[in-house]
Design an enzyme around this catalytic site. Structure first.
Site, PDB file in Angstrom:
ATOM      1  N   ILE A 263       0.072   3.797 -19.638  1.00 26.29           N
ATOM      2  CA  ILE A 263      -0.122   3.610 -21.088  1.00 26.29           C
ATOM      3  C   ILE A 263      -0.548   2.174 -21.396  1.00 26.29           C
ATOM      4  O   ILE A 263       0.130   1.228 -20.990  1.00 26.29           O
ATOM      5  CB  ILE A 263       1.185   3.890 -21.867  1.00 26.29           C
ATOM      6  CG1 ILE A 263       1.711   5.287 -21.576  1.00 26.29           C
ATOM      7  CG2 ILE A 263       0.976   3.692 -23.356  1.00 26.29           C
ATOM      8  CD1 ILE A 263       3.056   5.570 -22.220  1.00 26.29           C
TER       9      ILE A 263
ATOM     10  N   LYS B 229      11.544  -3.594 -18.315  1.00 27.58           N
ATOM     11  CA  LYS B 229      10.346  -3.339 -19.135  1.00 27.58           C
ATOM     12  C   LYS B 229      10.588  -3.760 -20.589  1.00 27.58           C
ATOM     13  O   LYS B 229       9.685  -4.272 -21.258  1.00 27.58           O
ATOM     14  CB  LYS B 229       9.983  -1.857 -19.073  1.00 27.58           C
ATOM     15  CG  LYS B 229       9.474  -1.433 -17.705  1.00 27.58           C
ATOM     16  CD  LYS B 229       9.480   0.078 -17.582  1.00 27.58           C
ATOM     17  CE  LYS B 229       8.885   0.544 -16.268  1.00 27.58           C
ATOM     18  NZ  LYS B 229       9.171   1.950 -15.956  1.00 27.58           N
TER      19      LYS B 229
ATOM     20  N   ALA C 286       0.856  -1.202   0.000  1.00 26.99           N
ATOM     21  CA  ALA C 286       0.000   0.000   0.000  1.00 26.99           C
ATOM     22  C   ALA C 286       0.883   1.239   0.000  1.00 26.99           C
ATOM     23  O   ALA C 286       0.724   2.135   0.816  1.00 26.99           O
ATOM     24  CB  ALA C 286      -0.937  -0.016   1.199  1.00 26.99           C
TER      25      ALA C 286
HETATM   26  N1  LIG Z   1       5.602   4.167  -8.567  1.00 31.08           N
HETATM   27  C1  LIG Z   1       5.385   4.037  -9.869  1.00 31.08           C
HETATM   28  O1  LIG Z   1       5.266   5.030 -10.601  1.00 31.08           O
HETATM   29  C2  LIG Z   1       5.270   2.689 -10.480  1.00 31.08           C
HETATM   30  C3  LIG Z   1       5.525   1.542  -9.778  1.00 31.08           C
HETATM   31  N2  LIG Z   1       5.410   0.313 -10.381  1.00 31.08           N
HETATM   32  C4  LIG Z   1       5.688  -0.895  -9.648  1.00 31.08           C
HETATM   33  O2  LIG Z   1       4.670  -1.066  -8.670  1.00 31.08           O
HETATM   34  C5  LIG Z   1       5.202  -1.699  -7.517  1.00 31.08           C
HETATM   35  C6  LIG Z   1       4.958  -0.826  -6.291  1.00 31.08           C
HETATM   36  O3  LIG Z   1       5.581   0.427  -6.493  1.00 31.08           O
HETATM   37  P1  LIG Z   1       5.375   1.644  -5.466  1.00 31.08           P
HETATM   38  O4  LIG Z   1       3.965   1.696  -5.030  1.00 31.08           O
HETATM   39  O5  LIG Z   1       5.971   2.814  -6.130  1.00 31.08           O
HETATM   40  O6  LIG Z   1       6.302   1.165  -4.267  1.00 31.08           O
HETATM   41  P2  LIG Z   1       6.325   1.702  -2.765  1.00 31.08           P
HETATM   42  O7  LIG Z   1       7.712   1.445  -2.273  1.00 31.08           O
HETATM   43  O8  LIG Z   1       5.770   3.067  -2.677  1.00 31.08           O
HETATM   44  O9  LIG Z   1       5.314   0.728  -2.006  1.00 31.08           O
HETATM   45  C7  LIG Z   1       5.595  -0.609  -1.713  1.00 31.08           C
HETATM   46  C8  LIG Z   1       4.608  -1.120  -0.645  1.00 31.08           C
HETATM   47  O10 LIG Z   1       4.851  -2.496  -0.433  1.00 31.08           O
HETATM   48  C9  LIG Z   1       5.081  -2.741   0.936  1.00 31.08           C
HETATM   49  N3  LIG Z   1       6.070  -3.825   1.011  1.00 31.08           N
HETATM   50  C10 LIG Z   1       7.307  -3.819   0.478  1.00 31.08           C
HETATM   51  N4  LIG Z   1       7.904  -4.999   0.732  1.00 31.08           N
HETATM   52  C11 LIG Z   1       7.020  -5.743   1.431  1.00 31.08           C
HETATM   53  C12 LIG Z   1       7.037  -7.023   1.982  1.00 31.08           C
HETATM   54  N5  LIG Z   1       8.102  -7.809   1.861  1.00 31.08           N
HETATM   55  N6  LIG Z   1       5.925  -7.465   2.641  1.00 31.08           N
HETATM   56  C13 LIG Z   1       4.826  -6.679   2.755  1.00 31.08           C
HETATM   57  N7  LIG Z   1       4.747  -5.452   2.236  1.00 31.08           N
HETATM   58  C14 LIG Z   1       5.835  -4.989   1.602  1.00 31.08           C
HETATM   59  C15 LIG Z   1       5.568  -1.453   1.521  1.00 31.08           C
HETATM   60  O11 LIG Z   1       5.310  -1.416   2.903  1.00 31.08           O
HETATM   61  C16 LIG Z   1       4.728  -0.465   0.721  1.00 31.08           C
HETATM   62  O12 LIG Z   1       3.427  -0.395   1.288  1.00 31.08           O
HETATM   63  C17 LIG Z   1       6.685  -1.946  -7.816  1.00 31.08           C
HETATM   64  O13 LIG Z   1       6.830  -3.240  -8.358  1.00 31.08           O
HETATM   65  C18 LIG Z   1       6.996  -0.905  -8.881  1.00 31.08           C
HETATM   66  O14 LIG Z   1       8.056  -1.289  -9.719  1.00 31.08           O
HETATM   67  C19 LIG Z   1       5.039   0.179 -11.697  1.00 31.08           C
HETATM   68  C20 LIG Z   1       4.778   1.287 -12.437  1.00 31.08           C
HETATM   69  C21 LIG Z   1       4.894   2.623 -11.917  1.00 31.08           C
HETATM   70  N1  LIG Z   2      10.312   3.958 -11.518  1.00 27.24           N
HETATM   71  C1  LIG Z   2       9.490   3.740 -12.660  1.00 27.24           C
HETATM   72  C2  LIG Z   2       8.068   3.650 -12.252  1.00 27.24           C
HETATM   73  C3  LIG Z   2       7.203   3.123 -13.304  1.00 27.24           C
HETATM   74  O1  LIG Z   2       7.405   2.047 -13.845  1.00 27.24           O
HETATM   75  C4  LIG Z   2       9.655   4.896 -13.635  1.00 27.24           C
HETATM   76  O2  LIG Z   2      10.248   5.909 -13.236  1.00 27.24           O
HETATM   77  O3  LIG Z   2       9.233   4.768 -14.780  1.00 27.24           O
HETATM   78 NA    NA Z   3       1.224   0.151 -19.210  1.00 20.83          NA
END
Ligand SMILES: NC(=O)C1=CN([C@@H]2O[C@H](COP(=O)(O)OP(=O)(O)OC[C@H]3O[C@@H](n4cnc5c(N)ncnc54)[C@H](O)[C@@H]3O)[C@@H](O)[C@H]2O)C=CC1
Ligand SMILES: N[C@@H](CC=O)C(=O)O
Ligand code: NA
Length: 437
Positions: free
Chosen positions: A143, A212, A20
């Site tokens: 996208i 990606k 989250a």
């Molecule tokens: N932030 C972005 O713009 C984008 C992110 N993603 C992908 O989405 C996923 C999440 O990204 P964010 O939300 O930015 O990351 P974030 O670091 O903001 O959130 C990660 C969440 O997972 C929880 N977490 C992490 N390890 C854990 C574990 N072992 N057990 C339980 N909870 C755990 C954390 O407490 C946190 O709530 C990643 O795989 C990232 O590559 C994909 C596209 C865009």
């Molecule tokens: N860290 C990534 C998040 C989305 O995939 C980015 O900057 O594009």
């Molecule tokens: Na996409």
């Protein structure tokens, strides 16, 4: 999925959310506030049944019901019909995703790092139980590109894709280009805005874009690729001087992902390149992403939008969730990855590229002839050359050369031979040029 006693009520699909943070909290917010609207679209009531986090007391962007938060990810998976994985990382995430898929529970994930390392294993697990594995958010955020590549272009032959597929690095390079911001300040802002990975090295070093690229290429070329198949360079070496020189020549530097068919297979690469400013990819600003696809029958297609950030990425996750819910309601099975083509990933050496090379050379008669001889010896020809004084040292000139297209190995061998000349004081930069043609 459970059917409610009153036949007019849609059946309930329990959604277990892992993570989250930036993205997960936005997904949870929509599920908590717009479930009825989504039920009208899917015919299924999506009910958030549990949220696994590392720390239940951590402050969050969005208020979440305390009773749903837990540190027990396995309990969330076991209590759900469908699992949304937004924790990131490889371990323990891989085991959790497998736990869900092995139990026949469809998984929606944004985790390109995991997919680019263990995609084949996860796809096999999904295929074995008929579960769906959906990952639109994993490539270029909001996208729609994963499903267009997998479904809309399934009847065509994709020749190549060129993409800006990392929002963080595009934001950093754009800030350096337009405001003259320093690298570290721009990166800190990208982190603040929720674009960067938990460890932003993955963005800066090109690993996120490489992951990606492997994921998208697997769909485009009907083969299974991992991140190790992608030649990868990051943006740490890009200087303000490089940006300025590119600007002067009518180019802009972008971190570009390329997947293209070549004689013996497919070449996959990520790195900073110079793109003409007037090219559609040259105009992609901020954390926006774009993917330019060339297919045999469709011709050129452009996909453009927000590539990072909580809300935009949540949009892609929810699209997958709605789609999975519809399929589950209809009793449909997941779509397995078609990797029958098994096209090998070939090294950079045989690929045709074009390089912009900046040299600091001794400013004296006969230097240009020596340089020209090195180019000729390697069968590489020069397209353009500009000379100016080196502002850093007296008695030194700056030479900015752009080669014609050549075999990458020959171009790099030329650069190494130039580096060995006594008159070459420094190879200041070597940047591929992509004309996008
Ligand atoms: N932030 C972005 O713009 C984008 C992110 N993603 C992908 O989405 C996923 C999440 O990204 P964010 O939300 O930015 O990351 P974030 O670091 O903001 O959130 C990660 C969440 O997972 C929880 N977490 C992490 N390890 C854990 C574990 N072992 N057990 C339980 N909870 C755990 C954390 O407490 C946190 O709530 C990643 O795989 C990232 O590559 C994909 C596209 C865009
Ligand atoms: N860290 C990534 C998040 C989305 O995939 C980015 O900057 O594009
Ligand atoms: Na996409």
């Amino acid at each position: 999925m459970t059917t409610t006693a009153h036949t007019q009520q849609p059946p309930v699909l329990k959604v277990g959310l892992l993570g989250a943070g930036t993205v997960g909290s936005q997904v949870a917010h929509v599920l908590l506030t717009r479930a009825d609207e989504l039920a009208l679209r899917t015919g299924v009531q999506l009910q958030l049944s549990g949220i696994a986090v590392r720390d239940t007391a951590a402050p969050r962007d969005v208020a979440l019901p305390a009773e749903l938060l837990t540190t027990d990810a396995d309990a969330v998976i076991d209590g759900a019909d469908v699992v949304v994985e937004l924790t990131g990382g490889i371990d323990p995430t891989r085991a959790r995703v497998l736990r869900a898929l092995n139990a026949g529970k469809s998984v929606i994930t944004g985790n390109k790092a995991l997919l680019a390392e263990h995609g084949r294993e996860l796809q096999d697990a999904a295929a074995a139980t008929g579960a769906q594995l959906s990952y639109e958010a994993a490539v270029a955020g909001a996208i729609p590109i994963v499903r267009p590549m997998r479904d809309s272009l399934a009847g065509d032959r994709v020749e190549r894709f060129l993409g800006i597929m990392n929002g963080t690095t595009n934001f950093v390079l754009d800030q350096m280009d337009t405001t003259g911001a320093a690298f570290d300040a721009a990166l800190a802002e990208a982190q603040e805005l929720g674009y960067a990975e938990a460890d932003p090295t993955a963005d800066v070093a090109g690993h996120d874009a490489a992951a990606k690229t492997a994921v998208l290429a697997s769909l485009a070329f009907h083969s299974s690729y991992t991140i190790d198949d992608v030649h990868c360079e990051g943006i740490r070496s890009v200087t303000a001087e490089d940006m300025a020189a590119a600007r002067e020549a009518g180019y802009v530097i972008k971190l570009l992902s390329v997947g293209e068919r070549c004689a013996d297979g497919v070449n996959l690469r990520v790195g900073p390149v110079m793109i003409p400013r007037e090219h559609v990819l040259g105009g992609v600003r901020g954390a926006y992403n774009a993917v330019f696809v060339t297919a045999a029958a469709a011709g050129s297609l452009m996909f453009y939008g927000q590539g990072a950030g909580g809300e935009p990425t949540a949009s892609a996750v929810l699209g997958d969730l709605v789609s999975a819910a519809r399929a589950i309601a209809l009793g449909a099975q997941g779509i397995p990855l078609a990797d029958y083509a098994a096209l090998p990933a070939v090294s950079m050496d045989e690929v045709s590229t074009k390089l912009a090379v900046t040299l600091a050379v001794t400013d004296r008669l006969g230097v240009l002839a020596q340089l020209a001889q090195v180019f000729a010896d390697h069968g590489v020809s020069i397209s353009t050359m500009q000379q100016s004084e080196d502002p850093r040292t007296t008695g030194t000139s700056m030479l900015r050369l752009v080669t014609h297209t050549g075999r990458h190995a020959d171009l790099m061998a030329t650069v190494e031979a130039l580096r060995g000349l006594p008159v070459v004081r420094d190879v200041v930069s070597v940047t591929p040029v992509e004309t996008g043609e």
